[in-house]
Design a protein around this motif. Sequence first.
Motif, PDB file in Angstrom:
ATOM      1  N   ASP A   1     106.014  29.159   1.770  1.00  0.00           N
ATOM      2  CA  ASP A   1     107.240  29.406   2.541  1.00  0.00           C
ATOM      3  C   ASP A   1     107.169  28.808   3.950  1.00  0.00           C
ATOM      4  O   ASP A   1     107.965  29.145   4.811  1.00  0.00           O
ATOM      5  N   ALA A   2     106.210  27.922   4.164  1.00  0.00           N
ATOM      6  CA  ALA A   2     106.051  27.387   5.520  1.00  0.00           C
ATOM      7  C   ALA A   2     107.297  26.655   5.990  1.00  0.00           C
ATOM      8  O   ALA A   2     107.708  26.768   7.149  1.00  0.00           O
ATOM      9  N   THR A   3     107.927  25.900   5.094  1.00  0.00           N
ATOM     10  CA  THR A   3     109.119  25.136   5.481  1.00  0.00           C
ATOM     11  C   THR A   3     110.250  26.068   5.865  1.00  0.00           C
ATOM     12  O   THR A   3     110.917  25.879   6.894  1.00  0.00           O
TER      13      THR A   3
ATOM     14  N   THR B   1      91.489  -5.230   1.112  1.00  0.00           N
ATOM     15  CA  THR B   1      90.801  -5.512  -0.156  1.00  0.00           C
ATOM     16  C   THR B   1      89.650  -4.558  -0.437  1.00  0.00           C
ATOM     17  O   THR B   1      89.260  -4.382  -1.592  1.00  0.00           O
ATOM     18  N   GLY B   2      89.103  -3.929   0.597  1.00  0.00           N
ATOM     19  CA  GLY B   2      88.005  -2.984   0.383  1.00  0.00           C
ATOM     20  C   GLY B   2      88.453  -1.542   0.330  1.00  0.00           C
ATOM     21  O   GLY B   2      87.632  -0.616   0.377  1.00  0.00           O
ATOM     22  N   LEU B   3      89.777  -1.323   0.202  1.00  0.00           N
ATOM     23  CA  LEU B   3      90.318   0.034   0.273  1.00  0.00           C
ATOM     24  C   LEU B   3      89.880   0.861  -0.935  1.00  0.00           C
ATOM     25  O   LEU B   3      90.031   0.431  -2.078  1.00  0.00           O
ATOM     26  N   ASP B   4      89.365   2.041  -0.651  1.00  0.00           N
ATOM     27  CA  ASP B   4      88.938   2.973  -1.703  1.00  0.00           C
ATOM     28  C   ASP B   4      89.948   4.101  -1.891  1.00  0.00           C
ATOM     29  O   ASP B   4      90.244   4.481  -3.023  1.00  0.00           O
ATOM     30  N   THR B   5      90.490   4.626  -0.781  1.00  0.00           N
ATOM     31  CA  THR B   5      91.317   5.833  -0.849  1.00  0.00           C
ATOM     32  C   THR B   5      92.536   5.709   0.056  1.00  0.00           C
ATOM     33  O   THR B   5      92.432   5.254   1.202  1.00  0.00           O
ATOM     34  N   TYR B   6      93.673   6.127  -0.462  1.00  0.00           N
ATOM     35  CA  TYR B   6      94.904   6.229   0.322  1.00  0.00           C
ATOM     36  C   TYR B   6      95.270   7.698   0.422  1.00  0.00           C
ATOM     37  O   TYR B   6      95.338   8.406  -0.595  1.00  0.00           O
ATOM     38  N   VAL B   7      95.496   8.170   1.661  1.00  0.00           N
ATOM     39  CA  VAL B   7      95.824   9.576   1.900  1.00  0.00           C
ATOM     40  C   VAL B   7      97.216   9.644   2.527  1.00  0.00           C
ATOM     41  O   VAL B   7      97.367   9.561   3.750  1.00  0.00           O
ATOM     42  N   PRO B   8      98.266   9.773   1.701  1.00  0.00           N
ATOM     43  CA  PRO B   8      99.604   9.956   2.269  1.00  0.00           C
ATOM     44  C   PRO B   8      99.817  11.413   2.672  1.00  0.00           C
ATOM     45  O   PRO B   8      99.441  12.326   1.927  1.00  0.00           O
ATOM     46  N   VAL B   9     100.410  11.619   3.837  1.00  0.00           N
ATOM     47  CA  VAL B   9     100.638  12.964   4.361  1.00  0.00           C
ATOM     48  C   VAL B   9     102.131  13.133   4.601  1.00  0.00           C
ATOM     49  O   VAL B   9     102.744  12.359   5.341  1.00  0.00           O
ATOM     50  N   ASP B  10     102.719  14.146   3.971  1.00  0.00           N
ATOM     51  CA  ASP B  10     104.158  14.363   4.118  1.00  0.00           C
ATOM     52  C   ASP B  10     104.465  15.815   3.757  1.00  0.00           C
ATOM     53  O   ASP B  10     103.683  16.469   3.061  1.00  0.00           O
ATOM     54  N   VAL B  11     105.618  16.316   4.224  1.00  0.00           N
ATOM     55  CA  VAL B  11     106.019  17.680   3.860  1.00  0.00           C
ATOM     56  C   VAL B  11     106.714  17.717   2.505  1.00  0.00           C
ATOM     57  O   VAL B  11     106.897  18.779   1.925  1.00  0.00           O
ATOM     58  N   SER B  12     107.116  16.539   1.991  1.00  0.00           N
ATOM     59  CA  SER B  12     107.866  16.480   0.739  1.00  0.00           C
ATOM     60  C   SER B  12     106.938  16.251  -0.445  1.00  0.00           C
ATOM     61  O   SER B  12     106.398  15.152  -0.625  1.00  0.00           O
ATOM     62  N   ALA B  13     106.772  17.272  -1.269  1.00  0.00           N
ATOM     63  CA  ALA B  13     105.923  17.143  -2.458  1.00  0.00           C
ATOM     64  C   ALA B  13     106.487  16.114  -3.427  1.00  0.00           C
ATOM     65  O   ALA B  13     105.731  15.342  -4.042  1.00  0.00           O
ATOM     66  N   SER B  14     107.814  16.076  -3.581  1.00  0.00           N
ATOM     67  CA  SER B  14     108.417  15.151  -4.540  1.00  0.00           C
ATOM     68  C   SER B  14     108.209  13.701  -4.118  1.00  0.00           C
ATOM     69  O   SER B  14     107.920  12.833  -4.959  1.00  0.00           O
TER      70      SER B  14
ATOM     71  N   ILE C   1     100.266  17.667   1.190  1.00  0.00           N
ATOM     72  CA  ILE C   1     101.525  18.294   1.595  1.00  0.00           C
ATOM     73  C   ILE C   1     101.232  19.017   2.904  1.00  0.00           C
ATOM     74  O   ILE C   1     100.599  20.074   2.920  1.00  0.00           O
ATOM     75  N   ALA C   2     101.642  18.412   4.003  1.00  0.00           N
ATOM     76  CA  ALA C   2     101.255  18.936   5.315  1.00  0.00           C
ATOM     77  C   ALA C   2     102.219  18.436   6.375  1.00  0.00           C
ATOM     78  O   ALA C   2     102.899  17.424   6.197  1.00  0.00           O
ATOM     79  N   ASP C   3     102.260  19.133   7.489  1.00  0.00           N
ATOM     80  CA  ASP C   3     103.012  18.725   8.667  1.00  0.00           C
ATOM     81  C   ASP C   3     102.038  18.012   9.592  1.00  0.00           C
ATOM     82  O   ASP C   3     101.136  18.638  10.153  1.00  0.00           O
ATOM     83  N   PHE C   4     102.204  16.701   9.738  1.00  0.00           N
ATOM     84  CA  PHE C   4     101.205  15.939  10.499  1.00  0.00           C
ATOM     85  C   PHE C   4     101.237  16.242  11.994  1.00  0.00           C
ATOM     86  O   PHE C   4     100.321  15.860  12.721  1.00  0.00           O
ATOM     87  N   THR C   5     102.278  16.931  12.465  1.00  0.00           N
ATOM     88  CA  THR C   5     102.302  17.290  13.885  1.00  0.00           C
ATOM     89  C   THR C   5     101.538  18.584  14.149  1.00  0.00           C
ATOM     90  O   THR C   5     101.335  18.955  15.297  1.00  0.00           O
ATOM     91  N   ALA C   6     101.135  19.269  13.087  1.00  0.00           N
ATOM     92  CA  ALA C   6     100.336  20.489  13.225  1.00  0.00           C
ATOM     93  C   ALA C   6      98.867  20.145  12.974  1.00  0.00           C
ATOM     94  O   ALA C   6      98.511  19.007  12.690  1.00  0.00           O
TER      95      ALA C   6
END
Length: 320
Positions: A13-15, A102-115, A137-142
């Motif tokens: 219920d954070a949103t 080219t050497g990328l192993d992991t991508y970490v997208p951060v957003d409040v929208s799960a969809s 699923i996170a608020d990057f300003t927090a």
Amino acid sequence: MSLFRITRTLPEDATGAALRADVLGGLTRSPKTLPPKWFYDARGSELFEQITELPEYYPTRAEREIIVDRAGDIAAATGARTLVELGSGSSEKTRHLIEALTGLDTYVPVDVSASALEQAGRALTEAHPGLHVHALIADFTAALALPDTPGPRLAALLGGTVGNLLPAERAAFLASVRGLLAPGDALLLGTDLVKDESVLVPAYDDAAGVTAAFNKNVLSVIDRELGADFDPGAFEHVALWDARNEWVEMRLRARTAQTVKIPALNLAVEFAAGEEMRTEVSAKFREEGVRSELSAAGLELTHWWTDAEGRFALSLSEVR
């Protein structure tokens, strides 16, 4: 084992709790304000996608031009094995970076929208076999805790989103990002640049009225989520350039005196005829100012790229 996973760091219920707190705090102060993050429900996101295609709205095209032209330079300068994108949305622009790293192993997208995270994450793992995608699923300003991923890390905040934060908020945000990074890591930051008012204001007040609809959509969000009785038609969209603060403000102006009831907050809000409520600040920047703000947060600006017309900039900074 799946290469895609989502971790929820926001309570369920954070949103809703944040919306209630922001509406209560913003509509009981003078002048009234609402934060721009509440524009982006499904309808608002659709309207913003339309905005990015408008002739008046240059930032998306200008930033994409830089990313396409400089993705190789960014990859060479960082050698990133982890890319962390704050406020990732559809991850559309980031795909150019992912291809260049080219050497990328992991991508970490951060957003409040799960969809949005689910859709983008699945598409990326299909397009890039072997790429680990760990969505948050996170608020990057927090306060943010990143998963354990290989370094060096490249954190990215694109789209000029940093300009939606007030100066004190920006300082706190940049300091928090610095706290996530280790020596050898870097931050890629998109910033819209100061330019003539005749270019800036139309980007937020287009002739087709799409931005006006986007601005008023925040009232529909409050109506739906909090049972309010805002009439979006009773407000008009306002965009203006504040030369002293060097930012564009979007506001909603009450066409008539009115009372808005918000049952979920047990609140009645009075608007005088002509009263304005600020819904967004979009700060514009100069290179020296960006350098100074990054330095104050413990980051050293090492690269500065602009589009051909000098409208928008991407900066790369490293941990000092």
